[in-house]
Design a protein around this motif. Sequence first.
Motif, PDB file in Angstrom:
ATOM      1  N   ASP A  36       1.043  -1.041   0.174  1.00 37.62           N
ATOM      2  CA  ASP A  36       0.005   0.438  -0.142  1.00 37.62           C
ATOM      3  C   ASP A  36       0.981   1.120  -0.018  1.00 37.62           C
ATOM      4  O   ASP A  36       0.418   2.235  -0.346  1.00 37.62           O
ATOM      5  N   THR A  37       1.896   1.089   0.618  1.00 36.67           N
ATOM      6  CA  THR A  37       2.827   2.107   0.792  1.00 36.67           C
ATOM      7  C   THR A  37       3.433   2.796  -0.334  1.00 36.67           C
ATOM      8  O   THR A  37       3.419   3.335  -1.127  1.00 36.67           O
ATOM      9  N   ASP A  39       2.574   1.625  -3.178  1.00 32.83           N
ATOM     10  CA  ASP A  39       1.310   2.466  -4.010  1.00 32.83           C
ATOM     11  C   ASP A  39       1.182   3.856  -4.070  1.00 32.83           C
ATOM     12  O   ASP A  39       0.527   4.647  -4.859  1.00 32.83           O
ATOM     13  N   TRP A  40       1.126   4.307  -2.624  1.00 30.66           N
ATOM     14  CA  TRP A  40       0.597   5.618  -2.292  1.00 30.66           C
ATOM     15  C   TRP A  40       2.474   6.407  -2.686  1.00 30.66           C
ATOM     16  O   TRP A  40       2.216   8.147  -3.281  1.00 30.66           O
TER      17      TRP A  40
END
Length: 152
Positions: A36-37, A39-40
């Motif tokens: 997720d990080t 992706d962010w």
Amino acid sequence: MSKTLLLLEPWLKASGMPFFPGFTDHGPDHLQRVIDTADWLIPSESWRLLSARDVACLTVAILLHDSAMHITEDGFRALILDRRRSPLIPNIDRGTWAEKWNDYLFESKHWTERQRARVLGSEWRKRAIDELSIYRTNDPGNLSESDRLFVG
């Protein structure tokens, strides 16, 4: 790639990270947070420049980045007792795992008290590395908690 994470999940949960008891969780939830990080961190305008292969490579790298922390005692034994004459991955490894283990054992004899305490904890500050059972016998069987910290 979610399927790959699901396939790894039982192994990640079962390992217990025996050589890294004081570390934070590095299981499936951690890996999902790293994904997720990543992706962010990738700006939305950059996504169009990435291929499916790029994303797959990034995801596999994330899944593998902590995998060594999940090695079990049996896995460790298999690595250091393997007396092959060539490295596991010839283009990456410089020597066999057995050779690397012996190098580590030799190097550890020369640790300062500070290095020893950093690896083994403050209660080991005054004791010699030679007192570790794994060091005395060069046998990775029946590891003590201190042995596990030393391996980790």
